[in-house]
Motif scaffolding. Structure first.
Motif, PDB file in Angstrom:
ATOM      1  N   ASP A   1      -6.783  -9.690  17.001  1.00 25.94           N
ATOM      2  CA  ASP A   1      -6.506  -8.455  16.272  1.00 25.94           C
ATOM      3  C   ASP A   1      -7.349  -8.345  15.004  1.00 25.94           C
ATOM      4  N   SER A   2      -8.011  -9.424  14.646  1.00 26.23           N
ATOM      5  CA  SER A   2      -8.871  -9.397  13.458  1.00 26.23           C
ATOM      6  C   SER A   2      -9.976  -8.365  13.654  1.00 26.23           C
ATOM      7  N   ALA A   3     -10.082  -7.450  12.729  1.00 26.97           N
ATOM      8  CA  ALA A   3     -11.032  -6.335  12.857  1.00 26.97           C
ATOM      9  C   ALA A   3     -10.889  -5.480  11.601  1.00 26.97           C
ATOM     10  N   VAL A   4     -11.717  -4.430  11.546  1.00 20.26           N
ATOM     11  CA  VAL A   4     -11.516  -3.421  10.511  1.00 20.26           C
ATOM     12  C   VAL A   4     -10.868  -2.212  11.180  1.00 20.26           C
ATOM     13  N   TYR A   5      -9.780  -1.734  10.604  1.00 23.20           N
ATOM     14  CA  TYR A   5      -9.050  -0.593  11.151  1.00 23.20           C
ATOM     15  C   TYR A   5      -9.307   0.613  10.256  1.00 23.20           C
ATOM     16  N   PHE A   6      -9.764   1.684  10.897  1.00 28.69           N
ATOM     17  CA  PHE A   6     -10.067   2.908  10.164  1.00 28.69           C
ATOM     18  C   PHE A   6      -9.086   4.003  10.555  1.00 28.69           C
ATOM     19  N   CYS A   7      -8.629   4.702   9.546  1.00 30.63           N
ATOM     20  CA  CYS A   7      -7.859   5.917   9.742  1.00 30.63           C
ATOM     21  C   CYS A   7      -8.823   7.094   9.556  1.00 30.63           C
ATOM     22  N   ALA A   8      -8.587   8.179  10.268  1.00 29.19           N
ATOM     23  CA  ALA A   8      -9.422   9.370  10.121  1.00 29.19           C
ATOM     24  C   ALA A   8      -8.553  10.607  10.286  1.00 29.19           C
ATOM     25  N   SER A   9      -9.079  11.729   9.854  1.00 26.88           N
ATOM     26  CA  SER A   9      -8.346  12.985  10.060  1.00 26.88           C
ATOM     27  C   SER A   9      -9.333  14.099  10.368  1.00 26.88           C
ATOM     28  N   SER A  10      -8.827  15.131  11.021  1.00 23.19           N
ATOM     29  CA  SER A  10      -9.622  16.331  11.268  1.00 23.19           C
ATOM     30  C   SER A  10      -8.706  17.540  11.177  1.00 23.19           C
TER      31      SER A  10
ATOM     32  N   ASP B   1     -10.172  11.836  -6.371  1.00 26.63           N
ATOM     33  CA  ASP B   1      -9.237  12.321  -5.355  1.00 26.63           C
ATOM     34  C   ASP B   1      -9.728  11.921  -3.971  1.00 26.63           C
ATOM     35  N   THR B   2      -9.212  10.797  -3.461  1.00 27.88           N
ATOM     36  CA  THR B   2      -9.647  10.306  -2.168  1.00 27.88           C
ATOM     37  C   THR B   2      -9.074  11.172  -1.079  1.00 27.88           C
ATOM     38  N   ALA B   3      -9.909  11.625  -0.137  1.00 29.31           N
ATOM     39  CA  ALA B   3      -9.456  12.528   0.896  1.00 29.31           C
ATOM     40  C   ALA B   3      -8.582  11.796   1.918  1.00 29.31           C
ATOM     41  N   VAL B   4      -9.074  10.663   2.406  1.00 32.92           N
ATOM     42  CA  VAL B   4      -8.313   9.836   3.352  1.00 32.92           C
ATOM     43  C   VAL B   4      -8.225   8.443   2.733  1.00 32.92           C
ATOM     44  N   SER B   5      -7.018   8.004   2.477  1.00 32.83           N
ATOM     45  CA  SER B   5      -6.840   6.701   1.835  1.00 32.83           C
ATOM     46  C   SER B   5      -6.046   5.770   2.743  1.00 32.83           C
ATOM     47  N   GLN B   6      -6.337   4.477   2.605  1.00 33.41           N
ATOM     48  CA  GLN B   6      -5.640   3.468   3.395  1.00 33.41           C
ATOM     49  C   GLN B   6      -5.217   2.338   2.480  1.00 33.41           C
ATOM     50  N   THR B   7      -4.078   1.749   2.785  1.00 32.87           N
ATOM     51  CA  THR B   7      -3.635   0.552   2.086  1.00 32.87           C
ATOM     52  C   THR B   7      -3.014  -0.406   3.078  1.00 32.87           C
ATOM     53  N   PRO B   8      -3.254  -1.703   2.902  1.00 32.22           N
ATOM     54  CA  PRO B   8      -4.150  -2.288   1.904  1.00 32.22           C
ATOM     55  C   PRO B   8      -5.598  -2.233   2.358  1.00 32.22           C
ATOM     56  N   LYS B   9      -6.519  -2.591   1.504  1.00 26.19           N
ATOM     57  CA  LYS B   9      -7.935  -2.647   1.854  1.00 26.19           C
ATOM     58  C   LYS B   9      -8.234  -3.941   2.618  1.00 26.19           C
ATOM     59  N   TYR B  10      -7.562  -5.002   2.210  1.00 26.83           N
ATOM     60  CA  TYR B  10      -7.717  -6.295   2.879  1.00 26.83           C
ATOM     61  C   TYR B  10      -6.323  -6.827   3.221  1.00 26.83           C
ATOM     62  N   LEU B  11      -6.254  -7.491   4.369  1.00 21.21           N
ATOM     63  CA  LEU B  11      -4.983  -8.046   4.823  1.00 21.21           C
ATOM     64  C   LEU B  11      -5.272  -9.361   5.533  1.00 21.21           C
ATOM     65  N   VAL B  12      -4.786 -10.440   4.980  1.00 22.81           N
ATOM     66  CA  VAL B  12      -4.959 -11.764   5.574  1.00 22.81           C
ATOM     67  C   VAL B  12      -3.582 -12.294   5.901  1.00 22.81           C
TER      68      VAL B  12
ATOM     69  N   TYR C   1     -13.008  12.897   9.286  1.00 26.10           N
ATOM     70  CA  TYR C   1     -13.220  12.262   7.996  1.00 26.10           C
ATOM     71  C   TYR C   1     -12.501  10.923   8.005  1.00 26.10           C
ATOM     72  N   PHE C   2     -13.233   9.879   7.619  1.00 30.98           N
ATOM     73  CA  PHE C   2     -12.708   8.528   7.733  1.00 30.98           C
ATOM     74  C   PHE C   2     -12.231   7.982   6.394  1.00 30.98           C
ATOM     75  N   GLY C   3     -11.207   7.140   6.476  1.00 36.26           N
ATOM     76  CA  GLY C   3     -10.760   6.377   5.319  1.00 36.26           C
ATOM     77  C   GLY C   3     -11.679   5.191   5.090  1.00 36.26           C
ATOM     78  N   PRO C   4     -11.420   4.411   4.037  1.00 34.54           N
ATOM     79  CA  PRO C   4     -12.304   3.303   3.674  1.00 34.54           C
ATOM     80  C   PRO C   4     -12.157   2.071   4.568  1.00 34.54           C
ATOM     81  N   GLY C   5     -11.152   2.044   5.414  1.00 29.62           N
ATOM     82  CA  GLY C   5     -10.963   0.904   6.306  1.00 29.62           C
ATOM     83  C   GLY C   5     -10.051  -0.160   5.725  1.00 29.62           C
ATOM     84  N   THR C   6      -9.401  -0.893   6.613  1.00 28.56           N
ATOM     85  CA  THR C   6      -8.582  -2.055   6.248  1.00 28.56           C
ATOM     86  C   THR C   6      -9.094  -3.232   7.054  1.00 28.56           C
ATOM     87  N   ARG C   7      -9.564  -4.259   6.318  1.00 28.53           N
ATOM     88  CA  ARG C   7     -10.064  -5.448   7.013  1.00 28.53           C
ATOM     89  C   ARG C   7      -8.904  -6.406   7.233  1.00 28.53           C
ATOM     90  N   LEU C   8      -8.545  -6.569   8.495  1.00 28.73           N
ATOM     91  CA  LEU C   8      -7.433  -7.463   8.869  1.00 28.73           C
ATOM     92  C   LEU C   8      -7.999  -8.776   9.379  1.00 28.73           C
TER      93      LEU C   8
END
Lengths: 113, 109
Positions: free
Chosen positions: A85-94, A1-12, A103-110
């Motif tokens: 814009d190439s970077a890793v984007y993190f979502c978080a919540s509190s 049960d992932t607390a904070v999830s992001q999609t996609p993990k990779y984006l090219v 709490y951070f998500g796993p990140g999306t590498r763009l």
């Protein structure tokens, strides 16, 4: 049960394209965030939403538009992608907007080509 | 805005060693968080520590808000401790965290 999830993990993608990153949290938190981490690992906040309302909007290009359909989701849409814009984007919540553990998500590498 | 400096920038230690990571910040704060970013990129919250000392297993943190610094102690290091450690005080006492540049810790077996 992932607390904070992001999609996609990779984006090219190619320069000029429009893309979206989705974020969901199942923690019942009221506040969500988007951060950008550059190639030197520098982390900087971009946006924050509290109960679907924008409360932090840092100096980011208006090509970036966050959308919060409900307080469990905060999506990030990026128009006319640029190389920088190439970077890793993190979502978080509190739990709330005031001084709570984030709490951070796993990140999306763009990667923009 | 608040300035955040972390030291050392890089630290290489043998497994079993102890280490102290420092975070200096330019303004008074009423909150500070420490994070560990593992080699796979995941950011894990270690401590929420506005003042005083907290301990969690082999890790402990101390924040002296009046002197504008925080310390993260790691004892009996393990290879899984490798990664980048960030401190993040808020700007203007709100929820907008300002991340330091991090300390990259490498634990050698």
């Amino acid at each position: 049960d992932t607390a904070v999830s992001q999609t996609p993990k990779y984006l090219v993608t190619q320069m000029g394209n429009d893309k979206s990153i989705k974020c969901e949290q199942n923690l019942g938190h009221d506040t969500m965030y988007w951060y950008k981490q550059d190639s030197k690992k520098f982390l900087k906040i971009m946006f924050s939403y509290n109960n679907k309302e924008l409360i932090i909007n840092e100096t980011v290009p208006n090509r970036f538009s966050p959308k919060s359909p409900d307080k469990a989701h905060l999506n990030l849409h990026i128009n006319s992608l640029e190389l920088g814009d190439s970077a890793v984007y993190f979502c978080a919540s509190s739990q709330s907007a005031s001084l709570n553990t984030q709490y951070f998500g796993p990140g999306t590498r763009l990667t923009v080509l | 805005g608040i300035q955040v400096e972390q030291s050392p920038p890089d630290l290489i230690l043998q497994e079993g060693a102890n280490s102290t990571l420092r975070c200096n910040f330019s303004d008074s704060v009423n909150n500070l968080q420490w994070f560990h970013q593992n080699p796979w990129g995941q950011l894990i919250n270690l401590f929420y520590i506005p003042s005083g000392t907290k301990q969690n297993g082999r890790l402990s943190a101390t924040t002296v808000a009046t002197e504008r610094y925080s310390l993260l102690y790691i004892s009996s290091s393990q290879t899984t401790d490798s990664g980048v450690y960030f401190c993040a005080p808020p700007e203007d006492g709100n929820e907008k965290l300002t991340f330091g540049t991090g300390t990259r810790l490498t634990i050698i077996p």
